[in-house]
Design an enzyme around this catalytic site. Sequence first.
Site, PDB file in Angstrom:
ATOM      1  N   ILE A  13       0.855  -1.203   0.000  1.00 33.75           N
ATOM      2  CA  ILE A  13       0.000   0.000   0.000  1.00 33.75           C
ATOM      3  C   ILE A  13       0.886   1.246   0.000  1.00 33.75           C
ATOM      4  CG2 ILE A  13      -1.950   1.166   1.129  1.00 33.75           C
ATOM      5  CD1 ILE A  13      -2.536  -1.549   2.511  1.00 33.75           C
ATOM      6  N   ASP A  66      15.013   1.483  10.887  1.00 36.19           N
ATOM      7  CA  ASP A  66      14.045   0.719  11.651  1.00 36.19           C
ATOM      8  C   ASP A  66      13.407   1.647  12.681  1.00 36.19           C
ATOM      9  OD1 ASP A  66      12.899  -1.079  13.560  1.00 36.19           O
ATOM     10  OD2 ASP A  66      14.156  -2.657  12.695  1.00 36.19           O
ATOM     11  N   SER A 137      -6.705  -1.020  10.535  1.00 37.84           N
ATOM     12  CA  SER A 137      -7.260  -2.181   9.835  1.00 37.84           C
ATOM     13  C   SER A 137      -8.654  -2.519  10.351  1.00 37.84           C
ATOM     14  CB  SER A 137      -6.332  -3.367  10.087  1.00 37.84           C
ATOM     15  OG  SER A 137      -6.965  -4.562   9.735  1.00 37.84           O
ATOM     16  N   ALA A 138      -9.458  -3.093   9.476  1.00 39.89           N
ATOM     17  CA  ALA A 138     -10.786  -3.562   9.868  1.00 39.89           C
ATOM     18  C   ALA A 138     -10.688  -4.706  10.869  1.00 39.89           C
ATOM     19  CB  ALA A 138     -11.542  -4.026   8.634  1.00 39.89           C
ATOM     20  N   TYR A 161      -1.840  -9.176  16.198  1.00 39.17           N
ATOM     21  CA  TYR A 161      -1.713  -8.154  15.142  1.00 39.17           C
ATOM     22  C   TYR A 161      -2.803  -7.091  15.319  1.00 39.17           C
ATOM     23  CZ  TYR A 161      -2.619  -5.997  10.639  1.00 39.17           C
ATOM     24  OH  TYR A 161      -2.890  -5.086   9.662  1.00 39.17           O
ATOM     25  N   LYS A 165      -2.796  -2.958  16.360  1.00 43.11           N
ATOM     26  CA  LYS A 165      -3.426  -1.906  15.533  1.00 43.11           C
ATOM     27  C   LYS A 165      -4.358  -1.049  16.385  1.00 43.11           C
ATOM     28  CE  LYS A 165      -1.465  -2.241  11.856  1.00 43.11           C
ATOM     29  NZ  LYS A 165      -0.947  -1.201  11.011  1.00 43.11           N
ATOM     30  N   TYR A 190      -8.416  -0.124   6.916  1.00 40.74           N
ATOM     31  CA  TYR A 190      -8.546  -0.774   5.601  1.00 40.74           C
ATOM     32  C   TYR A 190      -9.322  -2.065   5.722  1.00 40.74           C
ATOM     33  CZ  TYR A 190      -3.993   1.596   5.232  1.00 40.74           C
ATOM     34  OH  TYR A 190      -2.963   2.475   5.300  1.00 40.74           O
ATOM     35  N   LEU A 213      -6.172 -14.476   0.781  1.00 41.86           N
ATOM     36  CA  LEU A 213      -6.804 -15.086  -0.389  1.00 41.86           C
ATOM     37  C   LEU A 213      -6.278 -14.524  -1.718  1.00 41.86           C
ATOM     38  CD1 LEU A 213      -9.015 -16.998  -1.451  1.00 41.86           C
ATOM     39  CD2 LEU A 213     -10.579 -15.044  -1.395  1.00 41.86           C
ATOM     40  N   ASP A 309     -12.103 -16.657  11.883  1.00 40.57           N
ATOM     41  CA  ASP A 309     -12.759 -16.082  10.701  1.00 40.57           C
ATOM     42  C   ASP A 309     -14.201 -15.674  11.003  1.00 40.57           C
ATOM     43  OD1 ASP A 309     -11.033 -15.752   8.633  1.00 40.57           O
ATOM     44  OD2 ASP A 309     -11.589 -17.574   7.542  1.00 40.57           O
TER      45      ASP A 309
HETATM   46  N1  UFG Z   1      -9.673 -17.664   2.621  1.00 39.58           N
HETATM   47  C1  UFG Z   1      -9.774 -18.957   2.133  1.00 39.58           C
HETATM   48  N2  UFG Z   1      -8.617 -19.624   1.872  1.00 39.58           N
HETATM   49  C2  UFG Z   1      -7.370 -19.072   2.067  1.00 39.58           C
HETATM   50  C3  UFG Z   1      -7.304 -17.764   2.557  1.00 39.58           C
HETATM   51  C4  UFG Z   1      -8.467 -17.096   2.828  1.00 39.58           C
HETATM   52  O1  UFG Z   1     -10.861 -19.475   1.956  1.00 39.58           O
HETATM   53  O2  UFG Z   1      -6.379 -19.764   1.831  1.00 39.58           O
HETATM   54  C5  UFG Z   1     -10.903 -16.921   2.878  1.00 39.58           C
HETATM   55  C6  UFG Z   1     -11.082 -16.516   4.323  1.00 39.58           C
HETATM   56  O3  UFG Z   1     -11.698 -17.515   5.074  1.00 39.58           O
HETATM   57  C7  UFG Z   1     -11.920 -15.254   4.176  1.00 39.58           C
HETATM   58  C8  UFG Z   1     -11.437 -14.653   2.857  1.00 39.58           C
HETATM   59  O4  UFG Z   1     -10.852 -15.725   2.131  1.00 39.58           O
HETATM   60  O5  UFG Z   1     -13.270 -15.584   4.041  1.00 39.58           O
HETATM   61  C9  UFG Z   1     -10.407 -13.564   3.021  1.00 39.58           C
HETATM   62  O6  UFG Z   1      -9.347 -14.006   3.834  1.00 39.58           O
HETATM   63  P1  UFG Z   1      -7.956 -13.230   3.933  1.00 39.58           P
HETATM   64  O7  UFG Z   1      -7.029 -14.060   4.765  1.00 39.58           O
HETATM   65  O8  UFG Z   1      -7.487 -12.841   2.587  1.00 39.58           O
HETATM   66  O9  UFG Z   1      -8.353 -11.889   4.683  1.00 39.58           O
HETATM   67  P2  UFG Z   1      -9.065 -11.671   6.101  1.00 39.58           P
HETATM   68  O10 UFG Z   1     -10.379 -11.032   5.811  1.00 39.58           O
HETATM   69  O11 UFG Z   1      -9.040 -12.856   6.938  1.00 39.58           O
HETATM   70  O12 UFG Z   1      -8.081 -10.641   6.803  1.00 39.58           O
HETATM   71  C10 UFG Z   1      -7.536  -9.603   6.079  1.00 39.58           C
HETATM   72  C11 UFG Z   1      -6.085  -9.383   6.507  1.00 39.58           C
HETATM   73  C12 UFG Z   1      -5.987  -8.714   7.803  1.00 39.58           C
HETATM   74  C13 UFG Z   1      -6.862  -7.519   7.821  1.00 39.58           C
HETATM   75  C14 UFG Z   1      -8.275  -7.892   7.535  1.00 39.58           C
HETATM   76  C15 UFG Z   1      -9.177  -6.710   7.534  1.00 39.58           C
HETATM   77  O13 UFG Z   1      -5.406 -10.607   6.587  1.00 39.58           O
HETATM   78  O14 UFG Z   1      -4.671  -8.300   7.995  1.00 39.58           O
HETATM   79  O15 UFG Z   1      -8.321  -8.482   6.260  1.00 39.58           O
HETATM   80  O16 UFG Z   1     -10.512  -7.127   7.587  1.00 39.58           O
HETATM   81  F1  UFG Z   1      -6.798  -6.928   9.008  1.00 39.58           F
END
Ligand code: UFG
Length: 352
Positions: A13, A66, A137-138, A161, A165, A190, A213, A309
């Site tokens: 970002i 740093d 972060s959200a 984490y 935040k 975010y 994801l 999740d």
């Molecule tokens: N997911 C899968 N398989 C994977 C990875 C993710 O199915 O291998 C799903 C998760 O269950 C979720 C969606 O894809 O439903 C998004 O998952 P991410 O891990 O990409 O993102 P998250 O929403 O869990 O979390 C992210 C960041 C955090 C941030 C947050 C803000 O990882 O750092 O969004 O809401 F803070």
Amino acid sequence: MKSILVTGGAGFIGSHTCLTLLENGFEIFVFDSYINSSKKSLKNIIKILKKNNKDLESNLHLFKGDLKNVRNIEAIFQAALKKNKAIEAVIHFAGLKSVKESIVYPCSYWDNNVTGTINLLKIMEKYNCRNIVYSSSATVYKVKSNKLLNEKDECEPVNPYGQTKLTIENFLKDIFNSASSEWRIACLRYFNPAGAHKSGLIGESPLGKPNNLYPQITKVALGKMSEIKIFGSNWPTPDGTGVRDYIHVSDLAEGHLLALNYLLNNKPQILTLNLGTGKGTSVLEFIRIFERINNVKVPFSFSKRRDGDNAIVVANNSLAKSILKWIPKRNIEDICKSGWNWQLKNPNGFNK
Ligand code: UFG
């Protein structure tokens, strides 16, 4: 020309925001340790600008260091003063950001994120710089229902984490209250950043196997991973898979520019704003759209739910829209197209 310090400016970002700041006439001092980023992102920003006939290299100053080391931070404020370009504001991205890693290494997360920010604010106070845009972060929210999250909703992060935040947001509130007629602070929460700059010259470049994801989808499409494991097929969502608010990184960058300009042109205040699109996309939808737009295959299989999740995490973004006049312009198709363009042009990201 205003001088801005961007901590973590070489990251995903951060680099997109640096580009936007340069395009909009700011002089920027980038501070980065490069432990999770690459200097190549900053070199490529200059390439993008040159392609558009803008030679702005002299407005970009790089400092390796740093945040745990106050002398490293002070060196930038000093260097700016020597050039007669006192730092007017800070955009603070630097920090560790893996949920998984934070559970294994809480000391490192608290030290880098919280101590690093305290050090930064100490030096800002010393140099009378009282304007900061902070990368939150959200993940700070307690998600209780499927309704759109707004800034007044309860916060209760479920991992170290997220704790760091929220702690920094609270610390910034204390800083504001200590001199409320002087500080201008924006905490930007975010949702799920994704996509890449349309040039394909900058984008996300995770080290090792990504957990999120979106970078996994591009890696699977490229054949660098065999499949996506979808975490749960029985969530209370239309297709049973998790719904998130994916926001294009270039829209996020524009959000930072607007937040910065808003702070600099308005009375001292502290703001907390969601940066999300307000529109949810499920894991299955994301995969299907990526396949259709880019004409590629993204194999997947279902596995069990991931700890911590939630079913649906989507922003109510009306505050950012009304205060900043920020409107996310890019949709999920743009995210898929630009992310794939970046991945195809840079199969290894910025890594060798
Ligand atoms: N997911 C899968 N398989 C994977 C990875 C993710 O199915 O291998 C799903 C998760 O269950 C979720 C969606 O894809 O439903 C998004 O998952 P991410 O891990 O990409 O993102 P998250 O929403 O869990 O979390 C992210 C960041 C955090 C941030 C947050 C803000 O990882 O750092 O969004 O809401 F803070």
